[in-house]
Write an enzyme that holds these catalytic residues in place. Structure first.
Site, PDB file in Angstrom:
ATOM      1  N   ALA B   8       0.844  -1.200   0.000  1.00  0.00           N
ATOM      2  CA  ALA B   8       0.000   0.000   0.000  1.00  0.00           C
ATOM      3  C   ALA B   8       0.878   1.248   0.000  1.00  0.00           C
ATOM      4  O   ALA B   8       0.588   2.241   0.661  1.00  0.00           O
ATOM      5  CB  ALA B   8      -0.952  -0.027   1.192  1.00  0.00           C
ATOM      6  N   LYS B 106      10.436  -5.788  -7.842  1.00  0.00           N
ATOM      7  CA  LYS B 106      11.480  -6.320  -8.729  1.00  0.00           C
ATOM      8  C   LYS B 106      12.126  -7.605  -8.209  1.00  0.00           C
ATOM      9  O   LYS B 106      12.709  -8.370  -8.961  1.00  0.00           O
ATOM     10  CB  LYS B 106      12.587  -5.256  -8.901  1.00  0.00           C
ATOM     11  CG  LYS B 106      12.129  -4.037  -9.673  1.00  0.00           C
ATOM     12  CD  LYS B 106      13.278  -3.043  -9.842  1.00  0.00           C
ATOM     13  CE  LYS B 106      13.338  -2.043  -8.713  1.00  0.00           C
ATOM     14  NZ  LYS B 106      12.195  -1.110  -8.652  1.00  0.00           N
ATOM     15  N   GLU B 130       5.807  -5.867 -16.372  1.00  0.00           N
ATOM     16  CA  GLU B 130       6.118  -4.620 -17.099  1.00  0.00           C
ATOM     17  C   GLU B 130       6.497  -3.488 -16.150  1.00  0.00           C
ATOM     18  O   GLU B 130       7.350  -2.654 -16.445  1.00  0.00           O
ATOM     19  CB  GLU B 130       4.909  -4.221 -17.947  1.00  0.00           C
ATOM     20  CG  GLU B 130       5.088  -2.979 -18.796  1.00  0.00           C
ATOM     21  CD  GLU B 130       6.160  -3.160 -19.857  1.00  0.00           C
ATOM     22  OE1 GLU B 130       7.285  -2.695 -19.609  1.00  0.00           O
ATOM     23  OE2 GLU B 130       5.883  -3.753 -20.917  1.00  0.00           O
ATOM     24  N   GLU B 190      15.160   9.492  -1.489  1.00  0.00           N
ATOM     25  CA  GLU B 190      14.779   9.024  -0.166  1.00  0.00           C
ATOM     26  C   GLU B 190      15.800   9.518   0.862  1.00  0.00           C
ATOM     27  O   GLU B 190      16.899   9.928   0.505  1.00  0.00           O
ATOM     28  CB  GLU B 190      14.777   7.486  -0.133  1.00  0.00           C
ATOM     29  CG  GLU B 190      14.126   6.871  -1.339  1.00  0.00           C
ATOM     30  CD  GLU B 190      12.946   6.007  -0.982  1.00  0.00           C
ATOM     31  OE1 GLU B 190      12.666   5.850   0.212  1.00  0.00           O
ATOM     32  OE2 GLU B 190      12.306   5.500  -1.915  1.00  0.00           O
ATOM     33  N   LYS B 205      17.006  -3.667 -12.393  1.00  0.00           N
ATOM     34  CA  LYS B 205      16.262  -3.558 -13.650  1.00  0.00           C
ATOM     35  C   LYS B 205      17.046  -4.200 -14.794  1.00  0.00           C
ATOM     36  O   LYS B 205      16.473  -4.888 -15.645  1.00  0.00           O
ATOM     37  CB  LYS B 205      15.960  -2.091 -13.951  1.00  0.00           C
ATOM     38  CG  LYS B 205      14.959  -1.492 -12.949  1.00  0.00           C
ATOM     39  CD  LYS B 205      14.917   0.019 -13.000  1.00  0.00           C
ATOM     40  CE  LYS B 205      13.896   0.565 -11.995  1.00  0.00           C
ATOM     41  NZ  LYS B 205      14.011   2.015 -11.802  1.00  0.00           N
TER      42      LYS B 205
END
Lengths: 176, 314
Positions: B8, B106, B130, B190, B205
């Site tokens: 969430a 990921k 995706e 962050e 990635k």
């Protein structure tokens, strides 16, 4: 065509791996593209720094034929160092950074020239923190014929030993 | 389709918000400890408001939400490394139940791709991901369209935070620390920026891209990674004087997978600025394809998830 008045003598300098059949493989595209082979000087025993055998080929061809021959040699993965009077060089730019680059830059450059086939074209230093501080250097290297990857790998090694970092150029693709 | 959404955060919330617009029903939501379940469809505003006000998504437990009935599990919890748990477990459970899975997380496909594939083979369910690479940019659907075997290399700017910092350092001559502080102030970076600036995020990635494009399996450990935190402003200045700039570039081709700062043409395709991402595909028959856009953000990433859901419906 074969008796074209544009036909000239060219010297093509190749570097071949020391394996049977390599010379024959390198000479095939010359005849195929209308070049007339005049002499082959095969310098066995005189190895290049990469451990290849330098071979000088004299041939008669038109400039167009020469171009086709060089392209065909390249397509066959034969290393063409020089054709006619033209040396094939690639210019590579890299940026080095780290503490105190300004202090030992000339040693670093000497090391690059000794360990690779590259020539240092020019160097620009930026040491905004003053001598010995965190600084950067941009290096233009001229590498002989498709040796870019090897040159950059050696540059990385040299930089690592000196505690420096290298920003390599992106060497492939349209935007490199 | 009936969706169970795990996570969430920005992405999970955006999925809950957008699902209805795309004709889906959210029947369960789970965060790290709580859950909300309604077989007839949850009211998105109620769930999001509870999360905002009370820090819970509902009165059920997260496990109950995971155990509920759904068609597709949307895994959007924070990415974890190594064994990729608990996300991998969620994927496994959904596949064991012959449900489809859409990943924004990921971890499972970057760290345990072969395991995920093995589970998928034994299931009626399918796994799509995706949203794991470059947010809204259609990376894997492009690869599907071109054909994975016809894509010879992929490279690009895959982390908006690092790109923002490098852009600011270049434009204003800022030191890294200064540009980072600015990025943190406006919420682009962050508090602990390590994941982004040390290249870990981009490397994950690239590992996923490597898994899709190459025969061998890649994990984070197989990617050679250099970050941007050591780069001095003077290096960017020297690059700029020469018509280039420095970008954190991920590269995937048959020589391997790597992430590091690279010199690129200042006005070239890859020199995107700010938080933009760009993905460049080299293809056998179609030349170079470039797609740039927003590589992160809730609605952007949720849009990629909606694309996966559409594929699963077909």
């Amino acid at each position: 065509m074969s008796d074209s008045v544009d036909r000239q003598m060219f010297t093509v300098r190749l570097e071949l791996p020391d394996r049977p059949g390599e010379l024959r493989r390198a000479l095939e595209p010359i005849a195929e593209h209308g070049g007339n082979l005049r002499s082959v000087f095969h310098e066995r025993g005189n190895l290049t720094p990469r451990g290849h055998i330098p071979v000088e080929v004299d041939l008669a061809a038109t400039p167009e034929q020469l171009e086709a021959i060089v392209t065909a040699l390249r397509d066959a993965d034969v290393t063409v160092v020089r054709a006619g009077s033209q040396y094939y060089t690639e210019e590579v730019t890299a940026i080095l950074f780290g503490q105190g680059i300004d202090g030992d830059i000339s040693e670093t450059l000497t090391s690059i020239e000794q360990s690779t086939d590259a020539t240092v074209r020019d160097v620009t230093l930026a040491a905004p923190e003053g001598a010995g501080g965190l600084s950067s250097a941009r290096v233009h290297l001229a590498t002989e014929n498709e040796e870019t990857a090897e040159t950059l790998a050696t540059l990385q090694e040299i930089a690592e030993k000196r505690g420096l970092s290298v920003v390599e150029p992106l060497t492939t693709g349209e935007s490199a | 389709m009936k969706l169970a959404v795990v996570g969430a955060g920005a992405v999970g919330k955006a999925v809950v918000e957008l699902a209805e617009e795309y004709g889906h029903t959210v029947t369960a939501v789970a965060d790290s400890s709580t859950g909300a379940i309604d077989a007839n469809g949850l009211d998105s505003e109620t769930v999001l408001q509870r999360k905002r006000n009370d820090g819970v998504v509902g009165s059920a437990t997260a496990q109950e939400a995971l155990d509920s009935s759904y068609d597709v599990l949307v895994e959007a919890s924070p990415t974890t490394l190594d064994d990729a748990q608990p996300a991998f477990g969620h994927v496994q459970t959904a596949l064991d139940r012959d449900r489809d899975v859409v990943l924004a997380n990921k971890g499972p496909v970057a760290e345990r791709y072969a395991d995920v594939q093995a589970r998928e083979r034994e299931s009626e369910g399918r796994v799509r991901f995706e949203a794991t690479v470059a947010g809204a940019i259609p990376v894997f659907s492009t690869i599907d369209n071109v054909g994975a075997k016809q894509v010879t290399a992929v490279r690009g700017v895959l982390n908006g935070t690092a790109n923002f910092i490098l852009s600011r350092m270049t434009a204003e001559g800022l030191a890294y620390e200064h540009a980072l502080a600015e990025a943190q102030d406006i919420g682009v970076a962050e508090t602990d920026p390590t994941f982004d600036v040390e290249g870990t995020d981009a490397a994950l990635k690239c590992a996923i891209l490597g898994n899709v494009l190459m025969e061998t399996e890649f994990t984070l450990d197989d990617v050679s990674v250099t970050g941007i935190s050591e780069i001095p402003a003077s290096a960017l200045e020297l690059a700029q004087q020469d018509g280039s700039t420095i970008r954190l570039i991920g590269e995937v081709d048959d020589s391997g997978v790597r992430v590091g700062p690279r010199l690129v043409d200042e006005h070239g395709t890859l020199a995107v600025t700010g938080t933009q991402n760009i993905v460049q595909f080299e293809t056998t028959h179609a030349g170079t394809l470039n797609i740039s856009g927003r590589g992160a953000g809730g609605p952007e990433t949720a849009t990629a998830i909606m694309g996966d859901l559409r594929e699963l419906e077909n």
